[in-house]
Structures are given as structure tokens and as C-alpha cells.
Scaffold this active site. Sequence first.
Site, PDB file in Angstrom:
ATOM      1  N   GLN A 168      28.584  -4.712   7.913  1.00 23.33           N
ATOM      2  CA  GLN A 168      27.165  -4.450   8.148  1.00 23.33           C
ATOM      3  C   GLN A 168      26.983  -3.545   9.359  1.00 23.33           C
ATOM      4  O   GLN A 168      27.699  -3.663  10.356  1.00 23.33           O
ATOM      5  CB  GLN A 168      26.428  -5.776   8.371  1.00 23.33           C
ATOM      6  CG  GLN A 168      24.921  -5.626   8.395  1.00 23.33           C
ATOM      7  CD  GLN A 168      24.220  -6.981   8.292  1.00 23.33           C
ATOM      8  OE1 GLN A 168      24.796  -7.945   7.828  1.00 23.33           O
ATOM      9  NE2 GLN A 168      22.991  -7.041   8.728  1.00 23.33           N
ATOM     10  N   SER A 179      34.422  -8.039   8.539  1.00 21.29           N
ATOM     11  CA  SER A 179      33.324  -8.971   8.275  1.00 21.29           C
ATOM     12  C   SER A 179      32.888  -8.890   6.808  1.00 21.29           C
ATOM     13  O   SER A 179      33.639  -9.251   5.920  1.00 21.29           O
ATOM     14  CB  SER A 179      32.174  -8.699   9.241  1.00 21.29           C
ATOM     15  OG  SER A 179      31.187  -9.710   9.158  1.00 21.29           O
ATOM     16  N   LEU A 180      31.704  -8.394   6.529  1.00 22.44           N
ATOM     17  CA  LEU A 180      31.242  -8.212   5.152  1.00 22.44           C
ATOM     18  C   LEU A 180      32.269  -7.450   4.327  1.00 22.44           C
ATOM     19  O   LEU A 180      32.466  -7.722   3.142  1.00 22.44           O
ATOM     20  CB  LEU A 180      29.912  -7.456   5.150  1.00 22.44           C
ATOM     21  CG  LEU A 180      29.430  -6.903   3.807  1.00 22.44           C
ATOM     22  CD1 LEU A 180      29.050  -8.042   2.864  1.00 22.44           C
ATOM     23  CD2 LEU A 180      28.271  -5.935   4.000  1.00 22.44           C
ATOM     24  N   ARG A 234      24.808 -14.740   1.430  1.00 22.08           N
ATOM     25  CA  ARG A 234      25.434 -14.765   2.755  1.00 22.08           C
ATOM     26  C   ARG A 234      24.521 -14.114   3.783  1.00 22.08           C
ATOM     27  O   ARG A 234      24.294 -14.652   4.872  1.00 22.08           O
ATOM     28  CB  ARG A 234      26.781 -14.039   2.693  1.00 22.08           C
ATOM     29  CG  ARG A 234      27.540 -13.962   4.018  1.00 22.08           C
ATOM     30  CD  ARG A 234      28.839 -13.184   3.796  1.00 22.08           C
ATOM     31  NE  ARG A 234      29.671 -13.097   4.993  1.00 22.08           N
ATOM     32  CZ  ARG A 234      29.655 -12.117   5.859  1.00 22.08           C
ATOM     33  NH1 ARG A 234      28.795 -11.095   5.695  1.00 22.08           N
ATOM     34  NH2 ARG A 234      30.465 -12.103   6.902  1.00 22.08           N
ATOM     35  N   HIS A 280      29.233 -14.194  13.958  1.00 22.17           N
ATOM     36  CA  HIS A 280      30.604 -14.602  14.277  1.00 22.17           C
ATOM     37  C   HIS A 280      30.679 -15.501  15.507  1.00 22.17           C
ATOM     38  O   HIS A 280      31.584 -15.374  16.322  1.00 22.17           O
ATOM     39  CB  HIS A 280      31.515 -13.373  14.407  1.00 22.17           C
ATOM     40  CG  HIS A 280      31.570 -12.580  13.141  1.00 22.17           C
ATOM     41  ND1 HIS A 280      32.176 -13.050  11.992  1.00 22.17           N
ATOM     42  CD2 HIS A 280      31.048 -11.368  12.814  1.00 22.17           C
ATOM     43  CE1 HIS A 280      32.032 -12.157  11.023  1.00 22.17           C
ATOM     44  NE2 HIS A 280      31.349 -11.134  11.485  1.00 22.17           N
ATOM     45  N   GLN A 331      35.010 -17.387   8.718  1.00 22.97           N
ATOM     46  CA  GLN A 331      34.759 -16.030   9.201  1.00 22.97           C
ATOM     47  C   GLN A 331      33.349 -15.868   9.761  1.00 22.97           C
ATOM     48  O   GLN A 331      33.122 -15.130  10.711  1.00 22.97           O
ATOM     49  CB  GLN A 331      34.994 -15.040   8.047  1.00 22.97           C
ATOM     50  CG  GLN A 331      34.951 -13.587   8.452  1.00 22.97           C
ATOM     51  CD  GLN A 331      34.107 -12.777   7.487  1.00 22.97           C
ATOM     52  OE1 GLN A 331      32.916 -13.006   7.342  1.00 22.97           O
ATOM     53  NE2 GLN A 331      34.731 -11.815   6.837  1.00 22.97           N
TER      54      GLN A 331
END
Length: 306
Positions: free
Chosen positions: A11, A90-91, A115, A197, A246
Site C-alpha cells: 500500500q 506487506s500487502l 483486510r 504493523h 504480519q
Amino acid sequence: MGKTAFLFPGQGAQYLGMGKEIANNYESSKKIYQIASEALGFDIEEICNEKEDVLNNTEYTQPAILTTTIAILEAVKEHGFKADVVAGLSLGEYSALVANEAMDFKEAVCLVRKRGKYMEEAVPEGKGSMAAVLGLEPCTVEEICDGIDGMVMPANYNCPGQIVIAGEVEALNIACEKLEEAGAKRVIKLNVSGPFHTPMLNSAAEKLKKELEDINIVKNSIPYITNVTADYVDDYNNVKILLTKQVVSPVRWEETINRMIDNGVDTFIEIGPGKTLSSFVKKIDRTKKIVNIQDMKTLSKAIKLR
């Protein structure tokens, strides 16, 4: 012969018109947007091309980036590019799991929409934030964060000299001041909707955990490295646990790239909008071949470089 890694952005990489050129030139790429739109129940291609305010809403950003990334990947595969290992920031980890066929694209695009929604809802607006810290060693950043009352901690270990911290706004502001006093070259507040996170997103992780129960994940021959451990995943029964962790754990990106290099990777291809990951790799090891593919120009360049 060296190995090739496919890297997938997270993102923040989104921009209006991302993927448009590729979709207009490759039928397989266009098809990905159509599949995503049918699965989601709205026109994701229209959002990517025409609705910037919607595109920057986390609930829509995440499926938009995933869709665009996989659309570009389809074009990349048509030219014979193959990966020996995949990873995403991440994503981007969901793109990596679609790329190595561990996760079905239709399931993944619906999952990341949820999510994004859960991450957005986890922390009330104005309660949490993030900041990029430039020019300090990880141990210094960790020590300063540990010494502050309230929640603030490293969230992304991106590359040498760049760590992102996240947490409660007040604690983060104090940390930023102390990090500047400790000699940081710059401390940049990020325009994000929450402290991603960190354990502040525990509620999002719990909701995502339930969603993952219905997702089918299968092991494929292309290895992938997870953000949580910065290591290869051998037991795919652990993937759902790792994707849940995560959300609340630091992204160990610098370690991820070094792990690949130690395993013989000498070519890194960033697939998807932007070139942030390419810039991180350059700061980690400038001697490696690094390309990003996000439009027709960069795709043509990548083909010529082979």
C-alpha cells in the site's frame, strides 16, 4: 547462473491510471481486471483509472494494487520471465502468493479488500500514525522507541538507513523528537490512516484470521519469503498464521532481500505500480540487476535488458 526474484509492492504504491497501458495492450491483463470486478461486485478498473479519492481509501487501495500487480504479472509472463523466488512488502505478500499459485486470485482480491477494511477500522482516526526515520541504525531506533511511554515501535525495516516507526500519535511524536536529537538525517511523518504493523491492529488480525479459515492455500514449486520471519516458508500450513501475524508485526524487508542474495539471487524484478522496492534493493546492494515493471515503457526496457 544466478536466480531471479519477483518483488511485489504494498500500500502506498498506488496512483491514478496504474496498469492502464498494460491492460490496453495485453488481453490477459485486461482479463484480470474483469475477474476482479466480478468477484468484488464493482468496477475496480474504473477506480484505478478515474476515482482517486476512492483509490486512496484503504478498503479499495488494497484490491486495486493487488489487481494491477497481477495484471502486470500476466504481461510479464507472456514474455517468458520466470521467478526462482517471490516476496512482497506487506500487502504485496498476497501478490506473491498469487504469483506462485499458492492462493487463488479471486479469493485473494476479496480477502485483501476485507483486510483493508479491518485495518482501517482497527484504530480510531487520529489515534495512530507512522513516520519514516532516515539515517539511524536499527538498534538506536529500537532503543529510543523502547524508552518511551505508550505504544511506538519499528514497523518496517526497509533498507539501510530507512526504518518506519508506528504507534500512538503522542508516543510517536515524542519518538520523532528523540530520534532527531539522536542524529537522524530526517524524520518524515507519513500520511497514513493508522499505525500498521503494530499490536494496535490486533482486532484487524483477529478478523483476518477468521477470514483466512475459508481460504485455500496450496504449496507451489516457487519458494516465497514471508515478511514476519524474513525467511522461506517451508510448511505452507503456517501461511495463514504468518499472514495473521504480519498485520501486527514489523516488515523485515532488508533482511528479506539479503536472504535472497545469500541464496544466489542476482536479479530483482519489481512488478506492480511504483518503484519503491527497486530503490530499497539498490540501497541494500547496488551490484544486483534491478528493474521495475509497471507500464509499457518499463516492460520494454526489461525485455531489452534480458
